[in-house]
Scaffold this active site. Structure first.
Site, PDB file in Angstrom:
ATOM      1  CB  ILE A  10      -0.918   0.025   1.237  1.00  0.00           C
ATOM      2  CG1 ILE A  10      -1.661  -1.308   1.370  1.00  0.00           C
ATOM      3  CG2 ILE A  10      -1.896   1.197   1.165  1.00  0.00           C
ATOM      4  CD1 ILE A  10      -2.315  -1.505   2.725  1.00  0.00           C
ATOM      5  CB  THR A  36       5.330   1.990   0.926  1.00  0.00           C
ATOM      6  OG1 THR A  36       4.250   2.496   0.114  1.00  0.00           O
ATOM      7  CG2 THR A  36       5.492   0.495   0.701  1.00  0.00           C
ATOM      8  CE  LYS A  42       5.973  13.233   7.851  1.00  0.00           C
ATOM      9  NZ  LYS A  42       5.402  14.165   6.825  1.00  0.00           N
ATOM     10  CG  ASP A  57       9.465  10.205  -3.311  1.00  0.00           C
ATOM     11  OD1 ASP A  57       8.353  10.362  -3.862  1.00  0.00           O
ATOM     12  OD2 ASP A  57      10.282  11.141  -3.170  1.00  0.00           O
ATOM     13  CG  ASN A  80      -4.058   5.409   0.115  1.00  0.00           C
ATOM     14  OD1 ASN A  80      -5.261   5.679   0.191  1.00  0.00           O
ATOM     15  ND2 ASN A  80      -3.171   5.914   0.980  1.00  0.00           N
ATOM     16  CE1 TYR A 144      -7.870  14.205  -4.068  1.00  0.00           C
ATOM     17  CE2 TYR A 144     -10.257  14.482  -4.079  1.00  0.00           C
ATOM     18  CZ  TYR A 144      -9.132  13.764  -3.716  1.00  0.00           C
ATOM     19  OH  TYR A 144      -9.279  12.597  -3.006  1.00  0.00           O
ATOM     20  CE  LYS A 148      -7.612  10.940  -5.617  1.00  0.00           C
ATOM     21  NZ  LYS A 148      -6.697   9.795  -5.352  1.00  0.00           N
ATOM     22  CB  VAL A 177     -12.843   8.127   5.381  1.00  0.00           C
ATOM     23  CG1 VAL A 177     -12.314   7.193   6.474  1.00  0.00           C
ATOM     24  CG2 VAL A 177     -13.723   7.356   4.399  1.00  0.00           C
ATOM     25  CB  SER A 179      -8.166  10.820   6.809  1.00  0.00           C
ATOM     26  OG  SER A 179      -6.861  10.963   6.314  1.00  0.00           O
TER      27      SER A 179
END
Length: 280
Positions: A10, A36, A42, A57, A80, A144, A148, A177, A179
């Site tokens: 992921i 990843t 992080k 990256d 993702n 954005y 998508k 969601v 986040s």
């Protein structure tokens, strides 16, 4: 490879993000997870759970190849990693817009190409995070949404192209969601903007606070997504998160029918009122 635990990689798994939630859900489902991020520091929360973390990256070919060399088997790839972007088109910095496409579109294709040999070997699965933005035109979120929509179309084409090789491709249309992405949503109109007259209303809309208020908890969202993906015959499109059914229903209606509702949601009705008051 019979008896070997299924594996999933992921991208974009910083603690608190959607990738992290998916990593935990796949881990709980018994899969070997490669979580990843470009900064492994992080992902301490995932490490503490025993999930393997790798540096990746997705915008750097050398980093992608290094990560690829560390993995010998892969059943599921989840693209993702991504970034948002809120700004009226009239105020858009095209250079910034290109960065959104670099991460939300081109990195998905580059990472997919790198891991494709492993996925062909396993007759695996590719999952692309496309969001409801790919089918819902929301003012100020054009870049954005366009990115998508682009990766959604790439996904649909890829699904057909890779079918002869036994690979399935799935479009993850995520609604609101919880986040850590909400912490980064701070956008300001530039001076001289066409929307200066309604700056407060527009900047509030760009913050996406209305969507955040309706966001569903991350853990059950991720568990539902993983449960759907691990079915014997998963649907090509996976819908989870707030407002997903409204967005889906909107695709069945005549084009533009929901414009008024959406414009009120983002404050364009206030903009129109202010412009009339200002005599513009």
């Amino acid at each position: 490879m019979s008896g070997t635990k299924r594996t999933v990689l992921i991208t974009g798994c910083s603690d608190g993000g959607l990738g992290s939630g998916l990593a935990i859900a796949f881990h709980n489902a018994g899969l070997k997870v490669y979580a990843t991020s470009r900064n492994t520091a992080k992902m301490k929360g995932l490490e503490a759970m025993g999930i393997e973390t790798l540096e990746l990256d997705v915008l750097d070919n050398t980093s992608i190849e290094k990560c690829r060399s560390q993995i010998s088997q892969l059943d599921i790839l989840v693209n993702n990693a991504g970034m948002g972007g809120q700004m009226p088109i009239s105020d858009l910095d095209v250079a910034d817009a290109k960065k959104v496409f670099d991460l939300n579109v081109w990195s998905y294709l580059t990472v997919t190409q790198a891991f494709l040999p492993l996925l062909i070997e396993s007759k695996g699965t590719i999952v692309n995070q496309t969001s409801l933005a790919s089918i819902t035109a929301v003012p100020f979120g054009s870049v954005y949404a366009a990115s998508k929509a682009a990766i959604a179309m790439f996904s649909d084409c890829l699904r057909q192209e890779l079918k002869p090789f036994g690979i399935s491709v799935h479009d993850l249309k995520t609604g609101g969601v919880e986040s850590n992405i909400w912490e980064k949503n701070h956008y300001e109109l530039p001076k001289g903007s066409l929307y200066e007259v309604a700056r407060e209303a527009v900047e509030h809309a760009m913050s996406l606070e209305n969507i955040h208020d309706e966001a569903v908890p991350q853990a059950p969202w991720a568990a539902a997504v993983v449960a759907d993906l691990l079915k014997k015959k998963p649907k090509y499109t996976i819908w989870h998160g707030s407002s997903v059914w409204l967005a889906w229903f909107g695709t069945l209606l005549p084009h533009g029918l929901l414009d008024g509702t959406i414009q009120k949601l983002v404050g364009l009705d206030v903009v129109e009122k202010k412009l009339k008051e200002a005599g513009k």
